[in-house]
Design a protein around this motif. Sequence first.
Motif, short mmCIF file in Angstrom:
data_model
loop_
_atom_site.label_atom_id
_atom_site.label_comp_id
_atom_site.label_asym_id
_atom_site.label_seq_id
_atom_site.Cartn_x
_atom_site.Cartn_y
_atom_site.Cartn_z
N ASP A 100 34.48 108.44 -76.94
CA ASP A 100 34.17 108.35 -78.34
C ASP A 100 36.25 108.62 -78.15
N CYS A 101 36.45 109.83 -77.92
CA CYS A 101 37.83 110.75 -78.10
C CYS A 101 38.57 109.41 -77.01
N ASP A 102 38.77 108.80 -76.07
CA ASP A 102 38.69 107.72 -75.75
C ASP A 102 39.32 106.82 -76.58
N GLU A 103 38.12 106.00 -77.08
CA GLU A 103 38.52 105.42 -78.44
C GLU A 103 39.31 105.24 -79.33
N SER A 104 39.46 106.84 -79.52
CA SER A 104 40.17 107.05 -80.75
C SER A 104 41.36 106.64 -80.49
N VAL A 105 41.47 107.98 -79.14
CA VAL A 105 42.87 107.89 -78.56
C VAL A 105 43.61 106.88 -78.80
N LEU A 106 42.93 105.37 -77.52
CA LEU A 106 43.44 103.74 -77.71
C LEU A 106 43.59 103.33 -79.18
#
Length: 565
Positions: free
Chosen positions: A232-238
Amino acid sequence: MSELANHLWQSTIFAVAVAVTAMGLRRNSARLRYWLWLAASVKFLIPLSLLVSMGGRVVMPPDAPELPATTVLRVSTYLAPVAVFSTPTPVVGQPHWRTGLGAIWIEGMAAIWFAGSMMLLLRWFRRWRGIHKKAQDARALPIRGRLPVLSSAAVIEPGIFGLFRPVLLLPEGIVDKLTAHQFEAVLAHELCHARRRDNLTAALHMCVETIFWFHPMVWWIGARLVEERERDCDESVLKRGSQPEDYAQGIVNVCKSYIEPPLLCAAGITGADLKKRIREIMTWRGSVPVSLPRKLTLAAAGTAAICVPLAIGIMRAQTLPPAPAYTYDAVSIHRSNPDEHGSRIGPGPQGGMRTQNTTTMMLLTFAYGVRDYQISGAPGWVSSDHFDITFTPDKPEATPKQGIPLKELDAFMSRNRQRTQAVLRDRFGLILRAETHELPIYALTVAKGGPKLTPQEDPKRGPSLQGSKTRITGVGATIAILAGHLSVVLGRPVKDETGLDGRYDFKLEWTPDSPEEPSPEAPITAEAGPSIFTAITEQLGLRLESKKGPVPVYVIEKIDKPSEN
């Protein structure tokens, strides 16, 4: 023990359902799947029985179903010896998990569980204390943001530390190991953890792991939570515009130089399957929005998970007996002397009740006006353990004397039955529900030629009924009293359909049948003498007819051994 087993398999099935749902949503938002797994974790803390009991408080239960008449009882007292109206089947041994080897096994398992939980708590406390010391020794950095930023000399990867007042803990020199774009992506990842309150939800799952450490499903859920929160945090960063190459390389550089935080509730940038994460970051094309039908399905499933147990509780509340209108003032409970013989329920101080060497089954049959075959779900000790109980009523009253009108005697006994119900509820933790089953019964009717009963000779004398295995003697007894006692002798409910409402003197004698259940069609031999069915017709002018009818049955959901006082 059975309640724990039910809770575990229910929580396991719920987790499996979440796994299937998460698989169907694998192309959608990772945050949605994270909340689903968190729900599976929280389910271990919320037994369905809790929701059912909450539903049971929504409405008041209706009046209890009509119960068969109980036997009113003896010449010198208002209650007969318990053997007259309750003959529970003897229990060979004590096949109950709280006795003998079962108790040792339960205590051993409890000790193992406690040791495992304490080991987990100790390990996590030591790890938390280590990170807490590093945070205390860290120095603040002049970086403005939503939360304080500290720099630590420890070789630990960037992470969010703290549950309610989190801080961002950065290792010294991290700026020299990452490019500006990589550092910005790493910070965005950590700030996402802070916004999502991931440390708080991770701590919640740690509580679940501490309590249910023995259940493999709990640890599997924990791994899924870490996987989905990092995704989820990876998606937020991208989504914020970071380049996948810079972000992936920044994660790899952090992993090369620093150690992962040792606690789930100290969210860092690594975690889960690193190789899989890097591949997903590099190939990420955005998550698919959840369609309206799926949203409605998820909403309906979540509502059903809460509302169905509540509805069961509301429906079950309709079958709970009403709360007793009368209660007790003081009660004393002691285990009976093992050498004592015979059982008795009789009058107590201030119009209360005193029992001697009585089982809990005897108390149940007296309190609810039923026979032992109308009590279902009772553990073995209910029929094997004996207690001496004395209670005083909530409102003191005089004990009935001989010659009291039957109506007043019945009212007095009804009040003490309700007080006994209160004792069972408060001191035995009794929870039961009333059901109606279609069972074989006997109907007591008037035989051809009319009744052969003698009206009571002394109207001032109180009702009395005494019985044995071959004889029943009634003095001023009603047919309802006779029917109640016959139901004990025959092991089957006897319903009074005679329409006779007087009080009679009578004597009934018969020859017992074989150990098998007696039957109206059983053959009679000259040597054997009349069966109870023939004797009722010949001596009383009444008749027993075998048929099926509604019989109230009480199902015990919970009952505990009382503490002595």
